[in-house]
Every structure is written in C-alpha cells, then in structure tokens.
Design an enzyme around this catalytic site. Structure first.
Site, PDB file in Angstrom:
ATOM      1  N   ASP A  83      -0.739 -27.702  59.368  1.00  0.00           N
ATOM      2  CA  ASP A  83      -1.812 -26.943  58.730  1.00  0.00           C
ATOM      3  C   ASP A  83      -3.011 -26.801  59.674  1.00  0.00           C
ATOM      4  OD1 ASP A  83      -3.392 -26.071  56.204  1.00  0.00           O
ATOM      5  OD2 ASP A  83      -4.516 -27.803  56.928  1.00  0.00           O
ATOM      6  N   GLU A 126       4.485 -24.621  57.787  1.00  0.00           N
ATOM      7  CA  GLU A 126       3.462 -25.478  58.388  1.00  0.00           C
ATOM      8  C   GLU A 126       4.092 -26.704  59.042  1.00  0.00           C
ATOM      9  OE1 GLU A 126      -0.583 -24.528  55.905  1.00  0.00           O
ATOM     10  OE2 GLU A 126       0.691 -26.123  55.115  1.00  0.00           O
TER      11      GLU A 126
END
Lengths: 228, 228
Positions: A45, A117
């Site tokens: 992320d 991610e």
C-alpha cells in the site's frame, strides 16, 4: 517450485522473483493459511502510494498539491486496483479457504485489490523500490493522467451536486436497487434521481460508490447535453 | 548559495543537497512565495509512509497488519513530525510571509510538520529513495517501537473509554480550558473528567487531540494505580 499458474502470473508481472515464496504469499488470502498476504499488503500500500505520487509529481508539474492528492486517491482506490487485478487474472491464482472460495471470494473486489497491493509489496521486498516502482508504472501505463480526464472520472457525484446547488436545487438521491448475483460478488446497481427535474439514471459497479459515480456521470452527461 | 542557517540545517539533516534549490523550497511556506513547499510535502508524505512501513515491517515480524497500520499512523501524525521539526530547529529557517510570521506561524505545529515532510520529499528528489529512507530512519532512531510502548502512547483515549465502558460508566468528558499564548501557537490545555468517579486530570499539547491524549493517559495511570 512455482505452479504453472504462478509462473504465468510472474510473466504478466514482468518480474522474476528471486524469492518465490514471496509471490506465493502475495496471492494467499488469510482464509487459506496463516502465512497470508496481509503484511505484504500493508507494505505494498505504501509502495503503491509513493510510486503513484512520484509519477503524478513528475508528469503534472503545474498541478497544486490538492489536485495531486485527489488524483492519487483516485488512482489507488479499490476500483482501480480491482481493474488491475482483472488484467492480471488474479482470480486464477488466488489461494482462498474453502468457505471464502465457495462464497465467491475470488471475484470479490476487495480481496483482489488487496492482492494487487500484496504483489507490489512482494516485488519491493524481493528487489527493492525500483523494480516495485517500475511495476506500478506498468500497471498505470494506459491511464490518462490529464487533469480534465481525472477530474471527470473522479468526481461525478461532486460535480453533479455542485451543478444542482448552483441552481438552488436539492441534492440528488441515490438508492441501491439491486446487488447482482451473490452478495459477495458485490455488483451494485444504483439509481440516482433528481426529483425536481424528473430525471433518473442507473449506474452499476463493483462497489456502491462506483455505481453511484457511474449513475451521477450519466446524469451529468444528460444535463449537459440537454442543458437541462 | 545556501545561507548559514540552511547550511547548518543541511548538517543536521546529514544530507548534502546536489540541488540546493530543493532545500530552499522545502522550507518555504506558501505565504512567502509561489515557489513553496506544498508539492514537495505531497511527495514527502508518501516517502515518509513507505520508509516507516518498511521499518515497522522488518522490525516487528510478528505483528499483524492492523497493528502495523495503527503504529504507522501514530508515527507519521502531526505531533510526531512536530517534535522532529523542533529537533531540527526548523523554526529558525522557515520562510513565511510577514502576516503568517507575525501571527506565530513559525511555531505552528501544522506548518512545521508539513516542512518536515517537504524536506523528506526534497531529499527523495535530490538523491532517490535510499537517502530519503535513511533520513527517515534517523528521524525515528530514538523511538521505542515495542508494541506495548506504542499501544500505550497511541491510544490513551480509546483505552480509557474501553475501561469505562467495561464498567458500564459514561464516557469521559474533555474540555479545552485554555490555549496558551496566541491562538496560532496552539498550545492546548485540556481537562478530562470522569464525573462518576469525581476524577479530573489536565493535559497539554500542540493540538487539542494531543492534549486530550495526555489527559486521558494521566487518568489511565491514576485508575490503574488506584485500581479505581
């Protein structure tokens, strides 16, 4: 050894893992094993955010911080990652527990977006920031970064609201009319209504918000076309 | 050429800028010049987040994603960056417009915290991810990353609330009793009260939230010490 499916994912990612356990872990949902992808997702992320920030910063030299932030938010949101997951065919390789799998988990936008991610995090750990940044750049290669395009894509709901407020009209109303298939597949169908103009439009998407944006975008087009 | 003040900041940062205009820009508030630090702050915010994520990921190998996220949020929040700005003596070098300067802008936690992010962004542009990551690691060198310490520091308000709810008591009440000096210096003094126990404690800090946390932390210590 990597399964043929993961070999082929590796080819699509254009990154040859030195540590293939990282790739394996990145596609493992917590319902499948305790060696799952959530910590990789945490790391990925941040990698994603920096790679996108860097891309926007360098390509849009005149844009103020606020616009850059909004564009970044738009690029890294679930819908956008979900589309990347589809292009990568992540549904074919995700490892989910039986229950999660049966309830359609492999098609769930949130699970797919999280895995994207996690893959970014895995490449970062495997090779450092540069290959991870290159991966993110490939993910967003086709995306039109012109501010006009982004503004249009971003903010149909806000634009619609502002347009109506400018005419002293009440806010549009959004209602979910159906969720297609099993609840877990999360395909939302939303109606947006402007009572004072007697106008309604449908929109659908992988999340309620995406569906609302789609409906608002159609109404905007309609209002502009008819100068209503 | 760099002013003596910026030379000395550069020494404190332990990064010799190839492009000294970046350093200059990083300490320039928008009230001073149109060549200000907000875009650098946008970039630095992401660099900071990745450097901290990486640090937490590698040093806390057993911690689940949720705890990592909470710790990251705690480390990159304004109070924490404000402390870093004080150690770097950023108030001495910040370039602010006259009005902002007169109203105490050089001591404003938000302006100082933003400048820290801008400096991180400037080092990233000047030298790439690695020197920027090293900078962030130096910033957090002295910070105790043990989860217990972080949990305690993080969440006094939540912990206090949960403790009281567990005893079926009402929520604590927070009231700002004063803001020391000019409003812009934002030193808040807050009282936290638990009416049912007849307990109050003061807390102060650079933001209302920080002051509330400080007050809640004192009440927690009190409650635990007296087993009240």
């Amino acid at each position: 050894m990597l399964s043929p499916e993961l070999q082929s994912l590796q080819t699509r990612l254009q990154h040859a893992f030195k540590d293939s356990a990282l790739l394996q872990r990145a596609v493992t949902h917590r319902s499948f094993s305790s060696d799952h992808n959530e910590r990789l997702e945490f790391l990925g992320d941040s990698v994603l955010s920096l790679a996108v920030s860097d891309m926007l910063f360098r390509r849009l030299r005149d844009l103020p911080e606020g616009d850059l932030s909004r564009m970044r938010a738009n690029l890294v949101k679930q819908d956008s990652l979900h589309r990347i997951a589809m292009r990568l065919k992540l549904s074919d390789v995700l490892r989910l527990g039986e229950g999660e799998s049966k309830s359609g988990g492999k098609l769930r936008p949130s699970i797919l977006a999280d895995a994207v991610e996690a893959l970014i995090g895995a490449v970062y750990l495997d090779g450092g920031f540069e290959p991870a940044q290159a991966l993110v750049q490939r993910f967003f290669e086709g995306v039109d970064l012109s501010p006009e395009k982004q503004a249009a894509a971003k903010d149909a709901k806000t634009a619609l609201q502002e347009l109506l407020q400018g005419r002293k009209m009440r806010l549009p109303q959004y209602n979910v009319v159906s969720t297609a298939g099993a609840a877990h597949k999360q395909t939302f169908d939303v109606v947006c209504e402007i009572p004072e103009l007697g106008l309604t439009e449908h929109g659908s998407g992988g999340s309620r918000r995406a569906a609302e944006q789609a409906a608002a975008a159609k109404l905007l087009v309609h209002l502009k076309a008819h100068n209503a």
